[in-house]
Design a protein around this motif. Structure first.
Motif, PDB file in Angstrom:
ATOM      1  N   LEU A  19       0.828  -1.193   0.000  1.00 44.06           N
ATOM      2  CA  LEU A  19       0.000   0.000   0.000  1.00 44.06           C
ATOM      3  C   LEU A  19       0.865   1.246   0.000  1.00 44.06           C
ATOM      4  CD1 LEU A  19      -2.630  -1.046   2.679  1.00 44.06           C
ATOM      5  CD2 LEU A  19      -2.856  -1.127   0.211  1.00 44.06           C
ATOM      6  N   SER A  20       0.468   2.226  -0.769  1.00 46.63           N
ATOM      7  CA  SER A  20       1.122   3.522  -0.704  1.00 46.63           C
ATOM      8  C   SER A  20       0.020   4.562  -0.593  1.00 46.63           C
ATOM      9  CB  SER A  20       2.004   3.766  -1.920  1.00 46.63           C
ATOM     10  OG  SER A  20       1.228   4.047  -3.052  1.00 46.63           O
ATOM     11  N   TYR A  21       0.307   5.631   0.108  1.00 46.06           N
ATOM     12  CA  TYR A  21      -0.691   6.661   0.362  1.00 46.06           C
ATOM     13  C   TYR A  21      -0.205   7.983  -0.209  1.00 46.06           C
ATOM     14  CZ  TYR A  21      -2.298   3.074   3.527  1.00 46.06           C
ATOM     15  OH  TYR A  21      -2.734   1.890   4.052  1.00 46.06           O
ATOM     16  N   SER A  22      -1.038   8.640  -0.985  1.00 44.83           N
ATOM     17  CA  SER A  22      -0.653   9.894  -1.634  1.00 44.83           C
ATOM     18  C   SER A  22      -0.792  11.083  -0.692  1.00 44.83           C
ATOM     19  CB  SER A  22      -1.531  10.132  -2.865  1.00 44.83           C
ATOM     20  OG  SER A  22      -2.867  10.386  -2.466  1.00 44.83           O
ATOM     21  N   GLY A  23      -1.593  10.925   0.359  1.00 44.37           N
ATOM     22  CA  GLY A  23      -1.848  12.062   1.238  1.00 44.37           C
ATOM     23  C   GLY A  23      -3.066  12.863   0.804  1.00 44.37           C
ATOM     24  N   ARG A  24      -3.727  12.407  -0.232  1.00 42.98           N
ATOM     25  CA  ARG A  24      -4.920  13.087  -0.733  1.00 42.98           C
ATOM     26  C   ARG A  24      -6.146  12.252  -0.416  1.00 42.98           C
ATOM     27  NH1 ARG A  24      -4.270  15.924  -6.359  1.00 42.98           N
ATOM     28  NH2 ARG A  24      -6.312  16.497  -5.600  1.00 42.98           N
ATOM     29  N   ILE A  25      -7.177  12.928   0.069  1.00 45.00           N
ATOM     30  CA  ILE A  25      -8.445  12.267   0.382  1.00 45.00           C
ATOM     31  C   ILE A  25      -9.566  13.154  -0.159  1.00 45.00           C
ATOM     32  CG2 ILE A  25      -9.982  11.473   2.205  1.00 45.00           C
ATOM     33  CD1 ILE A  25      -7.546  11.282   4.040  1.00 45.00           C
ATOM     34  N   LEU A  26     -10.488  12.580  -0.869  1.00 48.04           N
ATOM     35  CA  LEU A  26     -11.666  13.310  -1.323  1.00 48.04           C
ATOM     36  C   LEU A  26     -12.812  12.928  -0.396  1.00 48.04           C
ATOM     37  CD1 LEU A  26     -13.246  15.045  -3.325  1.00 48.04           C
ATOM     38  CD2 LEU A  26     -13.618  12.975  -4.659  1.00 48.04           C
ATOM     39  N   VAL A  27     -13.371  13.915   0.247  1.00 49.70           N
ATOM     40  CA  VAL A  27     -14.459  13.668   1.196  1.00 49.70           C
ATOM     41  C   VAL A  27     -15.680  14.460   0.747  1.00 49.70           C
ATOM     42  CG1 VAL A  27     -15.202  13.916   3.599  1.00 49.70           C
ATOM     43  CG2 VAL A  27     -12.829  13.360   3.087  1.00 49.70           C
ATOM     44  N   ARG A  28     -16.797  13.801   0.640  1.00 50.38           N
ATOM     45  CA  ARG A  28     -18.044  14.479   0.323  1.00 50.38           C
ATOM     46  C   ARG A  28     -18.776  14.725   1.642  1.00 50.38           C
ATOM     47  NH1 ARG A  28     -18.228  14.568  -4.964  1.00 50.38           N
ATOM     48  NH2 ARG A  28     -17.411  12.834  -6.168  1.00 50.38           N
ATOM     49  N   ALA A  29     -19.179  15.962   1.835  1.00 52.16           N
ATOM     50  CA  ALA A  29     -19.843  16.346   3.084  1.00 52.16           C
ATOM     51  C   ALA A  29     -21.060  17.204   2.754  1.00 52.16           C
ATOM     52  CB  ALA A  29     -18.874  17.132   3.962  1.00 52.16           C
ATOM     53  N   PRO A  30     -22.022  17.224   3.659  1.00 51.52           N
ATOM     54  CA  PRO A  30     -23.172  18.112   3.454  1.00 51.52           C
ATOM     55  C   PRO A  30     -22.707  19.573   3.406  1.00 51.52           C
ATOM     56  CG  PRO A  30     -23.569  16.581   5.267  1.00 51.52           C
ATOM     57  CD  PRO A  30     -22.138  16.436   4.877  1.00 51.52           C
ATOM     58  N   LYS A  31     -23.427  20.394   2.659  1.00 53.50           N
ATOM     59  CA  LYS A  31     -23.073  21.813   2.542  1.00 53.50           C
ATOM     60  C   LYS A  31     -23.016  22.491   3.904  1.00 53.50           C
ATOM     61  CE  LYS A  31     -24.999  22.351  -2.074  1.00 53.50           C
ATOM     62  NZ  LYS A  31     -26.029  22.995  -2.895  1.00 53.50           N
ATOM     63  N   SER A  32     -23.914  22.108   4.789  1.00 56.07           N
ATOM     64  CA  SER A  32     -23.943  22.736   6.122  1.00 56.07           C
ATOM     65  C   SER A  32     -22.657  22.437   6.899  1.00 56.07           C
ATOM     66  CB  SER A  32     -25.164  22.259   6.906  1.00 56.07           C
ATOM     67  OG  SER A  32     -25.156  20.840   7.025  1.00 56.07           O
ATOM     68  N   LEU A  33     -22.157  21.206   6.816  1.00 53.75           N
ATOM     69  CA  LEU A  33     -20.913  20.852   7.495  1.00 53.75           C
ATOM     70  C   LEU A  33     -19.729  21.576   6.856  1.00 53.75           C
ATOM     71  CD1 LEU A  33     -19.283  19.250   9.551  1.00 53.75           C
ATOM     72  CD2 LEU A  33     -19.288  17.322   7.940  1.00 53.75           C
ATOM     73  N   HIS A  34     -19.722  21.651   5.541  1.00 52.33           N
ATOM     74  CA  HIS A  34     -18.669  22.363   4.818  1.00 52.33           C
ATOM     75  C   HIS A  34     -18.607  23.821   5.294  1.00 52.33           C
ATOM     76  CE1 HIS A  34     -16.743  23.208   0.607  1.00 52.33           C
ATOM     77  NE2 HIS A  34     -16.095  23.798   1.588  1.00 52.33           N
ATOM     78  N   ARG A  35     -19.783  24.439   5.399  1.00 53.18           N
ATOM     79  CA  ARG A  35     -19.851  25.827   5.847  1.00 53.18           C
ATOM     80  C   ARG A  35     -19.315  25.988   7.260  1.00 53.18           C
ATOM     81  NH1 ARG A  35     -23.448  27.769   8.936  1.00 53.18           N
ATOM     82  NH2 ARG A  35     -25.056  26.274   8.388  1.00 53.18           N
ATOM     83  N   ILE A  36     -19.741  25.118   8.170  1.00 53.52           N
ATOM     84  CA  ILE A  36     -19.293  25.188   9.566  1.00 53.52           C
ATOM     85  C   ILE A  36     -17.781  25.015   9.655  1.00 53.52           C
ATOM     86  CG2 ILE A  36     -19.359  23.991  11.790  1.00 53.52           C
ATOM     87  CD1 ILE A  36     -22.353  23.371  11.122  1.00 53.52           C
ATOM     88  N   LEU A  37     -17.245  24.031   8.940  1.00 58.16           N
ATOM     89  CA  LEU A  37     -15.796  23.795   8.968  1.00 58.16           C
ATOM     90  C   LEU A  37     -15.038  24.991   8.408  1.00 58.16           C
ATOM     91  CD1 LEU A  37     -15.731  20.059   7.843  1.00 58.16           C
ATOM     92  CD2 LEU A  37     -15.145  20.941  10.112  1.00 58.16           C
ATOM     93  N   ALA A  38     -15.545  25.570   7.323  1.00 59.53           N
ATOM     94  CA  ALA A  38     -14.896  26.734   6.724  1.00 59.53           C
ATOM     95  C   ALA A  38     -14.909  27.919   7.685  1.00 59.53           C
ATOM     96  CB  ALA A  38     -15.580  27.099   5.408  1.00 59.53           C
ATOM     97  N   GLU A  39     -16.028  28.121   8.378  1.00 57.13           N
ATOM     98  CA  GLU A  39     -16.128  29.215   9.351  1.00 57.13           C
ATOM     99  C   GLU A  39     -15.159  29.005  10.509  1.00 57.13           C
ATOM    100  OE1 GLU A  39     -20.273  29.293  10.360  1.00 57.13           O
ATOM    101  OE2 GLU A  39     -20.839  30.268   8.474  1.00 57.13           O
ATOM    102  N   LYS A  40     -15.076  27.781  11.009  1.00 58.18           N
ATOM    103  CA  LYS A  40     -14.157  27.472  12.113  1.00 58.18           C
ATOM    104  C   LYS A  40     -12.708  27.694  11.672  1.00 58.18           C
ATOM    105  CE  LYS A  40     -16.981  25.458  15.249  1.00 58.18           C
ATOM    106  NZ  LYS A  40     -17.074  25.831  16.645  1.00 58.18           N
ATOM    107  N   ALA A  41     -12.369  27.267  10.456  1.00 56.01           N
ATOM    108  CA  ALA A  41     -11.013  27.454   9.937  1.00 56.01           C
ATOM    109  C   ALA A  41     -10.690  28.944   9.846  1.00 56.01           C
ATOM    110  CB  ALA A  41     -10.874  26.786   8.571  1.00 56.01           C
ATOM    111  N   ARG A  42     -11.636  29.722   9.356  1.00 55.32           N
ATOM    112  CA  ARG A  42     -11.445  31.167   9.237  1.00 55.32           C
ATOM    113  C   ARG A  42     -11.217  31.789  10.616  1.00 55.32           C
ATOM    114  NH1 ARG A  42     -16.102  32.437   7.112  1.00 55.32           N
ATOM    115  NH2 ARG A  42     -15.540  31.495   5.133  1.00 55.32           N
ATOM    116  N   GLU A  43     -12.008  31.354  11.611  1.00 52.00           N
ATOM    117  CA  GLU A  43     -11.840  31.857  12.984  1.00 52.00           C
ATOM    118  C   GLU A  43     -10.451  31.547  13.532  1.00 52.00           C
ATOM    119  OE1 GLU A  43     -14.934  30.103  15.350  1.00 52.00           O
ATOM    120  OE2 GLU A  43     -16.527  31.082  14.210  1.00 52.00           O
ATOM    121  N   GLU A  44      -9.926  30.371  13.185  1.00 53.87           N
ATOM    122  CA  GLU A  44      -8.602  29.950  13.655  1.00 53.87           C
ATOM    123  C   GLU A  44      -7.472  30.561  12.820  1.00 53.87           C
ATOM    124  OE1 GLU A  44      -7.823  27.987  16.323  1.00 53.87           O
ATOM    125  OE2 GLU A  44      -9.962  27.962  16.860  1.00 53.87           O
ATOM    126  N   GLY A  45      -7.826  31.147  11.677  1.00 55.67           N
ATOM    127  CA  GLY A  45      -6.824  31.761  10.812  1.00 55.67           C
ATOM    128  C   GLY A  45      -5.989  30.758  10.041  1.00 55.67           C
TER     129      GLY A  45
END
Length: 82
Positions: A19-45
């Motif tokens: 097995l070899s791992y590229s370090g890339r993962i594609l994750v599908r998430a609900p839009k609401s979760l995407h928004r929350i994660l993006a907001e939290k990331a922005r808050e953390e800078g």
């Protein structure tokens, strides 16, 4: 040892993959979760990617500690064996 035995006696029925791992993962998430994660990331800078990697690392670390029988107390910041 089992693999070398099987190979030696020509009984290897399964294909073994390295097995070899590229370090890339594609994750599908609900839009609401995407928004929350993006907001939290922005808050953390930090970037969304950095925030998600950090949160995943924390979750995996907690799971590993629980599986080893280590409990982290949220009240006093100590760890103790089960």
């Amino acid at each position: 040892m089992v693999i070398s035995f099987c190979v030696k006696f020509n009984h290897l029925h399964k294909t073994f993959y390295v097995l070899s791992y590229s370090g890339r993962i594609l994750v599908r998430a609900p839009k609401s979760l995407h928004r929350i994660l993006a907001e939290k990331a922005r808050e953390e800078g930090v970037s969304l990617n950095q925030y998600i990697v950090y949160q995943l690392s924390r979750a995996v670390s907690k799971t590993s500690e629980t599986n080893r029988g280590i409990i982290t107390s949220p009240h006093c910041g100590t760890t103790q064996e089960r």
